[in-house]
Scaffold this active site. Structure first.
Site, PDB file in Angstrom:
ATOM      1  CB  CYS A 114      51.621  52.568  27.105  1.00  0.00           C
ATOM      2  SG  CYS A 114      51.956  54.224  27.712  1.00  0.00           S
ATOM      3  CG  HIS A 264      54.276  50.205  29.326  1.00  0.00           C
ATOM      4  ND1 HIS A 264      55.125  50.837  28.451  1.00  0.00           N
ATOM      5  CD2 HIS A 264      53.540  51.170  29.925  1.00  0.00           C
ATOM      6  CE1 HIS A 264      54.897  52.131  28.520  1.00  0.00           C
ATOM      7  NE2 HIS A 264      53.950  52.366  29.401  1.00  0.00           N
ATOM      8  CG  ASN A 294      55.523  55.653  30.062  1.00  0.00           C
ATOM      9  OD1 ASN A 294      55.826  55.033  29.046  1.00  0.00           O
ATOM     10  ND2 ASN A 294      54.284  55.747  30.505  1.00  0.00           N
TER      11      ASN A 294
END
Ligand code: UT7
Length: 337
Positions: A114, A264, A294
């Site tokens: 990520c 993020h 995500n």
């Protein structure tokens, strides 16, 4: 001549197929209510069988190159961030390079999950400032949907992730006025490998014995991501706030001067907690998780592209990004668009 790194082109691409939470209700033991309340996700895009990570990356790259006004032959390096590669090796950047038809330039694949895009941004900035490269294509791209456990065992992870790609072009420019030039101001990168198994995908792996993967491992589901969600949540909130403060302190920027926060997107509640902890007004935080879930390394560049298209991110704005994920890795970047 003093050089600065400027983001001069942005592009993104998500596959056409949308899967809402209601679609997931039909596929696994979950509910729209649970997913929305716990994460903020409403839908995600998942690829069809024929599409790979480099296919998504290719589309996003073409858009970023066109947006930059450069020719693809002006690109002198590709940095590719993904945890869901086309193949075990070579790196997906090589497959992208072949699709783009720009041979004989440097290609670097990185992981960092990520946080991959911010690590890539930092690497690109350093290559540009060293004077060795002029126009670097950074791509974050993921195909998660082909690697999720959609049985009840995996529902805590499977509902979270979406497919997509985002790309930027970072170019060398002459520094004229450090306080107003569009440029990457600073990047700060961190990791703590003692938490590596809090969010990981064990197999295939050379640490698993002679085979890297075998039927027993497949039966145990080791080919799917495993996550301790609560631990990731707690650390993400703390570390994202912390690395934003580090960025501000070391760059001598007041948090209140920042026009936009592009975080993020792992969980809307994580971003709300970071904003609350730092007293950041929620309308300065641009969230996209509701639309995409995500998308790991693709998340921040997809967010950039959406923010530009929505008229939220405008030239000259001071922007802060922060990310946290598997590793654990975390990072922040301060940049003027
Ligand atoms: O980018 C980094 C990647 N990941 C993250 O940042 C994720 C960070 N963690 C999180 O976002 C949250 O921990 C989750 C959204 C993953 C989970 O939320 P939670 O509030 O920590 O839920 P939980 O894991 O404690 O589960 C609560 C309940 C459990 O049931 P019981 O034991 O209370 O009866 C789970 O079995 O929710 C159940 N559950 C689900 N129910 C419906 C877990 N997944 C699902 C699901 N649908 N998909």
């Amino acid at each position: 001549m003093k050089i600065r790194s400027e983001i001069i082109g942005v592009g993104s691409h998500v596959p056409a197929n949308i899967f809402t939470n209601f679609d997931l209700e039909k596929m696994m033991d979950t509910t729209d209510e649970w997913i929305q309340q716990r994460t903020g996700i409403v839908q995600r895009h998942w690829v069809d069988e024929a599409t790979s990570t480099s296919d998504l990356a290719y589309e996003a790259s073409l858009k970023a190159i066109a947006n930059s006004g450069l020719l693809k032959t002006d690109i002198d390096m590709i940095i590719f961030a993904t945890l869901s590669p086309d193949h075990e090796f070579p790196g997906t950047g090589c497959f992208l390079q072949a699709k783009l038809g720009i041979p004989e330039i440097a290609v670097l694949d990185i992981r960092q999950q990520c946080t991959g895009f911010l690590y890539a941004l930092s690497i690109a900035d350093k290559f540009i400032l060293s004077g060795s490269h002029k126009n670097i294509l950074i791509v974050g791209a993921e195909v998660h949907s082909k690697g999720l456990d959609k049985t009840p065992n995996g529902r805590n992870v499977a509902v979270l992730f979406g497919d997509g790609a985002g790309a930027v072009i970072v170019s060398a420019r002459e520094m004229l006025n450090p306080s107003s030039d569009s440029r990457i101001i600073s990047t700060h990168l961190f990791s703590d490998g003692s938490f590596a198994k809090e969010l990981w995908l064990p197999a295939p792996g050379t640490a698993l014995g002679a085979d890297r993967i075998n039927n027993k491992m497949l039966e145990q589901g080791l080919q799917y991501p495993q996550m301790n969600g609560k631990s990731v949540f707690v650390h993400a909130t703390k570390r994202m706030a912390e690395c934003l403060m580090t960025a501000c302190k070391e760059s001598k920027v007041d948090l209140n001067e920042i026009d936009l926060f592009l975080f993020h997107q792992a969980n809307l509640r994580i971003n709300s907690k970071v904003a609350e902890f730092l007293s950041i007004s929620e309308d300065k935080v641009f969230n996209t998780i509701q639309n995409y879930g995500n998308t790991t390394a693709a998340t921040i560049p997809i967010g950039m592209d959406d923010a530009i298209k929505a008229g939220v991110l405008k030239k000259g704005m001071l922007v802060a990004s922060a990310a946290f994920g598997s590793g654990f890795t975390w990072a922040s970047a301060l940049w003027r668009f």
